[in-house]
Write a protein that holds these residues in place. Sequence first.
Motif, short mmCIF file in Angstrom:
data_model
loop_
_atom_site.label_atom_id
_atom_site.label_comp_id
_atom_site.label_asym_id
_atom_site.label_seq_id
_atom_site.Cartn_x
_atom_site.Cartn_y
_atom_site.Cartn_z
N PRO A 1 -33.44 64.20 8.79
CA PRO A 1 -34.44 64.36 7.73
C PRO A 1 -35.24 65.62 7.97
O PRO A 1 -35.66 65.90 9.10
N CYS B 1 -43.97 64.28 10.48
CA CYS B 1 -42.57 64.28 10.88
C CYS B 1 -42.31 62.87 11.39
O CYS B 1 -43.27 62.11 11.55
N PRO B 2 -41.08 62.50 11.71
CA PRO B 2 -40.89 61.16 12.28
C PRO B 2 -41.68 61.05 13.58
O PRO B 2 -41.63 61.95 14.41
N CYS B 3 -42.39 59.97 13.72
CA CYS B 3 -43.23 59.81 14.91
C CYS B 3 -43.07 58.42 15.49
O CYS B 3 -42.81 57.46 14.75
N SER C 1 -41.28 64.05 4.17
CA SER C 1 -42.40 63.13 4.28
C SER C 1 -43.70 63.74 3.78
O SER C 1 -44.74 63.11 3.81
N SER D 1 -45.21 69.93 14.02
CA SER D 1 -44.05 69.05 14.10
C SER D 1 -43.70 68.72 15.55
O SER D 1 -42.92 67.82 15.81
N ILE E 1 -38.94 54.51 7.75
CA ILE E 1 -38.53 55.91 7.66
C ILE E 1 -37.33 55.94 6.74
O ILE E 1 -36.29 55.36 7.03
N TYR F 1 -43.91 51.10 7.54
CA TYR F 1 -43.50 52.06 8.57
C TYR F 1 -42.05 52.46 8.43
O TYR F 1 -41.40 52.87 9.36
N MET G 1 -34.30 57.47 5.49
CA MET G 1 -33.45 58.57 5.91
C MET G 1 -32.00 58.19 5.89
O MET G 1 -31.63 57.04 6.09
N THR H 1 -42.98 55.68 12.64
CA THR H 1 -43.68 56.02 11.41
C THR H 1 -43.17 57.34 10.87
O THR H 1 -42.58 58.14 11.59
N SER H 2 -43.42 57.53 9.62
CA SER H 2 -43.05 58.76 8.99
C SER H 2 -44.33 59.47 8.60
O SER H 2 -44.94 59.17 7.58
N LYS H 3 -44.78 60.36 9.45
CA LYS H 3 -46.02 61.09 9.16
C LYS H 3 -45.65 62.53 8.82
O LYS H 3 -44.76 62.73 8.01
#
Lengths: 285, 391
Positions: free
Chosen positions: B303, A110-112, B308, B186, B295, B293, B297, A106-108
């Motif tokens: 990224p 940060c990428p997660c 985001s 992060s 991403i 979902y 990039m 997922t993109s929250k």
Amino acid sequence: MKFRGKIIDVACLNHFTRVITTISKLTKMCVLRLTPLNLFFVLSGKVANGGVSMWCELSQENFFDEFQMEGVSPEDNEICLEVTPENLSRALKTVQNARAVKLKLTSKHCPCLTIAAELPTLSSASRLVTHDVPVEVIPRRLWHEFKEPGMPDFDVSIYLPPLKTMKNVIDRMKNLSNFLVVEANLSGQMNLKIDTDLVSVSTHFKDLGNPPWGAEGSQQGGPSPSRDPDAMARTRVDIRKLQQFLVGQQVNPSKAMCNIVHERVVHLILLHEDVSLQYFIPAVA
Amino acid sequence: MDCVVTGGNVKVLAKAIHSLSRIGDELYVEPQEDGLALRSVNSSRSAYACFLFAPLFFSRYTIPIGLAFRCKMAIKSVQAVFRSIATLEKTVEKCHIELDEQKNLLTFTLHCKHGLVKTHNLSFQDSESLQAVFDKDSYSNVFRSHPRLLVDTVVHFPPSLEEVTVSVSDDRMWVKNHVEDETDRSKAMLTELCLASDEFDHFSVQVQNSVTFCLKELRGLLVFAESTGLPISMYFDEPGSPVVLSVTDSVLEGNFVLATLSDDSNLRKNNTKRACTPPPPPDDFMNDDMDSYLIAMDTSVMPGPSASRPPSPPLTNSTSLKQTAAAKHRTRLPSEEEEEEEEEAVNSSGPPNKKFCSLFFGSVLPPSSQMTTQPLTGQEVLASDSEDDVQ
């Protein structure tokens, strides 16, 4: 780049959690490679992690009821992520009784890698828990660092004694020395030795058996047929690295083997149906 | 004071002391006419807990008439009396608590099986009364549930986690871990749990908002509530005013008052976000669309986390919102804190460990009759208190 997987079966979830917990005991950070068929947990042997490298391969269909992914491009249909296995392990441990667990990229903030679970409740509504584990997406130019390590050109290959026994021996030896010599030969004997100014201890195992690497082994190297079956190949390693491997492992392997490249590397392999875990411990002078 | 606890109540008392030990280092003991009050407060005065055991809880409860007595002692030494709850349950038949005024000792006598008697003589210090000022009934959001629900909720959070944020809407509660600043965000794993209102015995929300408070003290109360099986009620208002967690029974009452973070820009940002985009309904779990979902990039470039994030305009919005909220809070303060202005001053002089407000505190000075019997003056009491804070 998309990834989503779903685990419904409790046994699969439990098994998956144990594999990841094992990995979390071996390393703080590792790389998760996702391909349409497999998941790989990779640690490449850099100086920063003591030269140890790891390669763990899982077949996705043995764990996931649903598994969808789209790599960075059709020709490079893979996703490479840097993850903290401890976070994944902790998240998975708390959802062991879930009706279903989803893993998704997922993109929250940060990428997660998001672990979402639906927990059983007494009421009609379900209880939802999500764990967002931050990951770092590894750009394609760095992928070459995370390829499967080749089978080393080993001198001796031998089955390991029961890992618990080995652990008990090494736990005690660790109090006496920081380094351990692992030696084995082609007639099923293996010795674990420590040697300090004050004391020398060695534990002997016999009749362990040597895996038949046979014809296919010959093209990958493998012990040369002319080798004296009683000649020992030995490697001196950091005892903590070996102990870490034995303490953390929760896979209950059906086969555990050890390959030794004389004075170069100890290569440990655990096989369990759908999981294979390889661990390389470099020699220390 | 002279009181006797028997049977299963010994364990209840022991659990109460253990859960108070999660709060502070000292146990304040005050035998009152309406029961024995045991209290504790943490060093930064952001968490306070009180158990009141009614006279009926005891098989004997007598206190000297007309003479108010209160004391404090190291909670560790009291904990030592009730160290192992498991063996306590099996062996102790009766616990006798007695105050020896000649020797200035508080005596705990445990009468065990086989005629074994264990006596603990604990010395104590005189103390001011410790009393947090709060009014549960005025709170706008009230929840009650079996302790199991909260136990199953906190289990998802790592033991090292300090604070959780609880947000509520009309029919749902979200619990998530609180991460202090953006840089941590992060790296830190974020966990969020969503509970439906029908999991609670009572769920009433008048104001949809979020509060952030310490998890450690909540865990302390859960230890007690789970062993006694008593439902936990939770009361909270707006960020900055304390959250109250309480357990009640016919013979006992426990209240945990925990400060909440008052000035949390993250929280407010989340609040505004939540207000305009309601969270997805829970039933999308099984059949959500993978496309969401994605991403986005470029594979050759890492990224930035900013990619985001929502654009900046809401920021100005949120600061103005913060100001109005702060202003609102300020106007609220006097009405709430009238009677404890001087204590406020004392509290603010101590070094606050956290951003938490410790404003709910009133340390009531002993009445003048009490002052004559004690060598301590009000000033000295306060001084010793702020030393505690420094520790």
